[in-house]
Scaffold this motif. Structure first.
Motif, PDB file in Angstrom:
ATOM      1  N   ALA A  34       0.839  -1.211   0.000  1.00  0.00           N
ATOM      2  CA  ALA A  34       0.000   0.000   0.000  1.00  0.00           C
ATOM      3  C   ALA A  34       0.867   1.251   0.000  1.00  0.00           C
ATOM      4  N   GLY A  35       1.921   1.242   0.815  1.00  0.00           N
ATOM      5  CA  GLY A  35       2.817   2.398   0.895  1.00  0.00           C
ATOM      6  C   GLY A  35       3.452   2.685  -0.456  1.00  0.00           C
ATOM      7  N   GLU A  36       3.840   1.593  -1.151  1.00  0.00           N
ATOM      8  CA  GLU A  36       4.466   1.747  -2.469  1.00  0.00           C
ATOM      9  C   GLU A  36       3.438   2.233  -3.501  1.00  0.00           C
ATOM     10  N   PHE A  37       2.287   1.559  -3.566  1.00  0.00           N
ATOM     11  CA  PHE A  37       1.275   1.900  -4.576  1.00  0.00           C
ATOM     12  C   PHE A  37       0.759   3.334  -4.375  1.00  0.00           C
ATOM     13  N   ASN A  38       0.688   3.752  -3.118  1.00  0.00           N
ATOM     14  CA  ASN A  38       0.147   5.085  -2.826  1.00  0.00           C
ATOM     15  C   ASN A  38       1.033   6.200  -3.383  1.00  0.00           C
ATOM     16  N   LEU A  39       2.307   5.868  -3.641  1.00  0.00           N
ATOM     17  CA  LEU A  39       3.221   6.880  -4.191  1.00  0.00           C
ATOM     18  C   LEU A  39       3.080   7.010  -5.711  1.00  0.00           C
ATOM     19  N   TRP A  40       2.421   6.046  -6.329  1.00  0.00           N
ATOM     20  CA  TRP A  40       2.323   6.075  -7.795  1.00  0.00           C
ATOM     21  C   TRP A  40       1.539   7.281  -8.302  1.00  0.00           C
ATOM     22  N   ILE A  41       0.457   7.592  -7.605  1.00  0.00           N
ATOM     23  CA  ILE A  41      -0.444   8.672  -8.042  1.00  0.00           C
ATOM     24  C   ILE A  41      -0.929   9.454  -6.818  1.00  0.00           C
ATOM     25  N   PRO A  42      -1.367  10.709  -7.032  1.00  0.00           N
ATOM     26  CA  PRO A  42      -1.818  11.491  -5.869  1.00  0.00           C
ATOM     27  C   PRO A  42      -3.242  11.169  -5.432  1.00  0.00           C
ATOM     28  N   ASN A  43      -3.998  10.434  -6.252  1.00  0.00           N
ATOM     29  CA  ASN A  43      -5.429  10.254  -5.938  1.00  0.00           C
ATOM     30  C   ASN A  43      -5.807   8.781  -5.759  1.00  0.00           C
ATOM     31  N   ALA A  44      -4.928   8.030  -5.081  1.00  0.00           N
ATOM     32  CA  ALA A  44      -5.187   6.589  -4.910  1.00  0.00           C
ATOM     33  C   ALA A  44      -6.048   6.285  -3.683  1.00  0.00           C
TER      34      ALA A  44
END
Ligand code: G3P
Length: 213
Positions: free
Chosen positions: A89-99
């Motif tokens: 989750a921590g990694e995926f949350n950095l991919w985009i600002p609106n996750a």
């Protein structure tokens, strides 16, 4: 008013939905939808490669709906621990600002949700088939802001197994009315026009549907 999300792992469908409807409020993705993306079909990926591919896809989606929400689901099975989900989750949350990070509504998923919402990470609790799961989501995410937590009951899958998916939506909405409103109900696994109209009639917060629906 009920918000409308597209349920798809293909940014080309985001474009099509925007062309047809003028706007959408968000998009939900998951590993099986990502595997159905035309560019992924028939390919074998390592976990790193699939993450790279998934990142590219959600970035393309997010760029088209920067004010919307894009759900990105962790890779998990019945044995996945909260700490592994929190790491993804921590990694995926950095991919985009609106996750919104999608987590399974299992005991470990709930533990992860509790921790992640405290860190300010938005979550979408998926694979909800009964009211107890929805009650557990509410309890695990107490203190989160409205809009930061979605709960996703799977309407069509319940209908498939002879239950009434729309009844579950109605019951969860009713149960949450007595609360502080921090969890929004997202009707998922929507297949028919009847699902659509009833969800709106019940005043469900969000509906996610495939392009063809
Ligand atoms: O929104 C959840 C969805 O992707 C599952 O839909 O139709 O396969 O049950 P379905």
């Amino acid at each position: 008013m009920t918000k409308l999300f597209l349920d798809s792992g293909d940014p080309k469908e985001t474009k099509e939905a925007l062309a047809v409807l003028g706007m959408i409020d968000g998009q939900t993705t998951n590993p099986s939808l990502i595997a159905k993306n035309p560019e992924a079909v028939g390919k074998k990926f390592t976990r790193e490669e699939i993450n790279e591919f998934y990142k590219g896809v959600v970035r393309e989606i997010s760029a088209q709906i920067p004010k919307g929400s894009v759900s990105v689901e962790v890779y998990a099975d019945a044995n996945t621990l909260a700490k592994d989900m929190i790491k993804q989750a921590g990694e995926f949350n950095l991919w985009i600002p609106n996750a919104h990070i999608k987590l399974p509504t299992t005991p470990e998923g709930l533990k992860a949700a509790s921790e992640l919402t405290k860190q300010g990470i938005k979550v979408n609790m998926t694979l909800v088939f009964n009211q107890s799961q929805a009650a557990a989501v509410y309890a695990a995410t107490q203190g989160a802001k409205k809009g930061d937590v979605f709960v996703s009951p799977f309407v069509g899958r319940l209908d498939d197994r002879g239950e009434n998916g729309m009844d579950l939506i109605k019951n969860i909405l009713q149960m949450y009315r007595a609360g502080d409103g921090h969890v929004e109900v997202l009707a998922a696994s929507i297949r028919s026009l009847e699902h659509f109209t009833k969800t709106i009639e019940f005043g469900c917060d969000i509906i996610t549907a495939p392009l063809k629906a």
